[in-house]
Design an enzyme around this catalytic site. Structure first.
Site, PDB file in Angstrom:
ATOM      1  N   CYS A   4      69.751  55.839  15.947  1.00  0.00           N
ATOM      2  CA  CYS A   4      70.910  55.702  16.815  1.00  0.00           C
ATOM      3  C   CYS A   4      70.471  55.528  18.266  1.00  0.00           C
ATOM      4  O   CYS A   4      69.684  56.306  18.771  1.00  0.00           O
ATOM      5  CB  CYS A   4      71.772  56.966  16.687  1.00  0.00           C
ATOM      6  SG  CYS A   4      73.155  57.010  17.838  1.00  0.00           S
ATOM      7  N   CYS A   7      71.996  58.855  20.278  1.00  0.00           N
ATOM      8  CA  CYS A   7      71.457  60.210  20.193  1.00  0.00           C
ATOM      9  C   CYS A   7      70.110  60.280  19.496  1.00  0.00           C
ATOM     10  O   CYS A   7      69.504  61.325  19.438  1.00  0.00           O
ATOM     11  CB  CYS A   7      72.451  61.129  19.478  1.00  0.00           C
ATOM     12  SG  CYS A   7      72.651  60.721  17.733  1.00  0.00           S
ATOM     13  N   CYS A  24      75.609  56.384  12.569  1.00  0.00           N
ATOM     14  CA  CYS A  24      74.814  57.548  12.940  1.00  0.00           C
ATOM     15  C   CYS A  24      75.281  58.762  12.140  1.00  0.00           C
ATOM     16  O   CYS A  24      76.468  58.945  11.900  1.00  0.00           O
ATOM     17  CB  CYS A  24      74.979  57.819  14.433  1.00  0.00           C
ATOM     18  SG  CYS A  24      74.054  59.257  14.984  1.00  0.00           S
ATOM     19  N   CYS A  27      76.534  61.341  15.457  1.00  0.00           N
ATOM     20  CA  CYS A  27      77.653  60.973  16.326  1.00  0.00           C
ATOM     21  C   CYS A  27      78.440  59.825  15.705  1.00  0.00           C
ATOM     22  O   CYS A  27      78.208  59.466  14.564  1.00  0.00           O
ATOM     23  CB  CYS A  27      77.152  60.618  17.730  1.00  0.00           C
ATOM     24  SG  CYS A  27      76.286  59.037  17.810  1.00  0.00           S
ATOM     25  N   CYS A  67      13.821  16.807  47.801  1.00  0.00           N
ATOM     26  CA  CYS A  67      14.265  17.570  46.640  1.00  0.00           C
ATOM     27  C   CYS A  67      13.110  18.437  46.141  1.00  0.00           C
ATOM     28  O   CYS A  67      12.013  17.947  45.910  1.00  0.00           O
ATOM     29  CB  CYS A  67      14.711  16.616  45.536  1.00  0.00           C
ATOM     30  SG  CYS A  67      15.065  17.451  43.987  1.00  0.00           S
ATOM     31  N   CYS A  70      12.253  17.031  42.236  1.00  0.00           N
ATOM     32  CA  CYS A  70      11.655  15.742  41.887  1.00  0.00           C
ATOM     33  C   CYS A  70      11.034  15.031  43.082  1.00  0.00           C
ATOM     34  O   CYS A  70      10.581  13.901  42.965  1.00  0.00           O
ATOM     35  CB  CYS A  70      12.694  14.838  41.223  1.00  0.00           C
ATOM     36  SG  CYS A  70      13.929  14.208  42.381  1.00  0.00           S
ATOM     37  N   ASP A  86      31.634  35.226  60.571  1.00  0.00           N
ATOM     38  CA  ASP A  86      30.525  36.008  61.106  1.00  0.00           C
ATOM     39  C   ASP A  86      29.162  35.491  60.659  1.00  0.00           C
ATOM     40  O   ASP A  86      28.142  35.954  61.110  1.00  0.00           O
ATOM     41  CB  ASP A  86      30.682  37.497  60.759  1.00  0.00           C
ATOM     42  CG  ASP A  86      30.644  37.730  59.262  1.00  0.00           C
ATOM     43  OD1 ASP A  86      31.018  36.799  58.521  1.00  0.00           O
ATOM     44  OD2 ASP A  86      30.246  38.819  58.835  1.00  0.00           O
ATOM     45  N   GLU A  87      29.188  34.538  59.769  1.00  0.00           N
ATOM     46  CA  GLU A  87      27.918  33.960  59.330  1.00  0.00           C
ATOM     47  C   GLU A  87      27.894  32.472  59.576  1.00  0.00           C
ATOM     48  O   GLU A  87      28.926  31.810  59.596  1.00  0.00           O
ATOM     49  CB  GLU A  87      27.692  34.238  57.837  1.00  0.00           C
ATOM     50  CG  GLU A  87      27.021  35.560  57.594  1.00  0.00           C
ATOM     51  CD  GLU A  87      26.649  35.731  56.131  1.00  0.00           C
ATOM     52  OE1 GLU A  87      26.578  34.715  55.422  1.00  0.00           O
ATOM     53  OE2 GLU A  87      26.455  36.880  55.725  1.00  0.00           O
ATOM     54  N   CYS A  95      20.361  16.443  45.289  1.00  0.00           N
ATOM     55  CA  CYS A  95      19.443  15.321  45.185  1.00  0.00           C
ATOM     56  C   CYS A  95      20.186  14.081  44.694  1.00  0.00           C
ATOM     57  O   CYS A  95      20.957  14.136  43.746  1.00  0.00           O
ATOM     58  CB  CYS A  95      18.314  15.688  44.228  1.00  0.00           C
ATOM     59  SG  CYS A  95      17.184  14.327  43.923  1.00  0.00           S
ATOM     60  N   CYS A  98      18.090  13.254  40.977  1.00  0.00           N
ATOM     61  CA  CYS A  98      18.147  14.080  39.770  1.00  0.00           C
ATOM     62  C   CYS A  98      19.333  15.045  39.777  1.00  0.00           C
ATOM     63  O   CYS A  98      19.533  15.809  38.849  1.00  0.00           O
ATOM     64  CB  CYS A  98      16.848  14.866  39.602  1.00  0.00           C
ATOM     65  SG  CYS A  98      16.653  16.234  40.768  1.00  0.00           S
TER      66      CYS A  98
HETATM   67 ZN    ZN Z   1      15.667  15.578  42.741  1.00  0.00          ZN
HETATM   68 ZN    ZN Z   2      74.096  59.065  17.247  1.00  0.00          ZN
END
Ligand code: ZN
Ligand code: ZN
Length: 106
Positions: A4, A7, A24, A27, A67, A70, A86-87, A95, A98
């Site tokens: 139910c 309830c 039920c 109830c 490279c 190669c 910051d960097e 290449c 390759c």
């Molecule tokens: Zn290369």
């Molecule tokens: Zn009930």
């Protein structure tokens, strides 16, 4: 077994009522339908976004850089800002011969 919603008691077939109905035991709740048909929610899983490693080299300039693989003396280059300001930018090379990629550590 159904319960139910009011309830929480067990729902049993209602005697004397229309057949198939459940009521039920505690109830006065009577289920409207024989069986509650639960609509299956079709939850679509978000599609995985595939990151395609496109070769962006077409737009990048060439530079004279040897490279390490190669020994070709020409490479495309581009810069990537690794962190917020910051960097220094990191230079990447690819290449032309390759397709080996490497980065320049400054
Ligand atoms: Zn290369
Ligand atoms: Zn009930």
């Amino acid at each position: 077994m159904m319960f139910c919603p009011k309830c929480g008691s067990i729902l049993a077939p209602k005697e004397g009522g229309k057949k198939g109905k459940l009521g039920c035991v505690r109830c006065n709740y009577v289920s409207k339908e024989k069986q509650e048909v639960k609509l299956q929610e079709t939850v679509e899983k978000p599609k995985k976004i595939e990151i395609i490693d496109e070769n962006p080299m077409k737009a990048y300039p060439k530079t004279k850089e040897e490279c390490p693989k190669c020994s070709n003396r020409e490479a495309y280059f581009w810069t990537v800002q690794t962190r917020a300001g910051d960097e220094a930018e990191t230079r990447f090379f690819e290449c032309t011969k390759c397709r080996h990629r490497w980065r320049e550590y400054s």
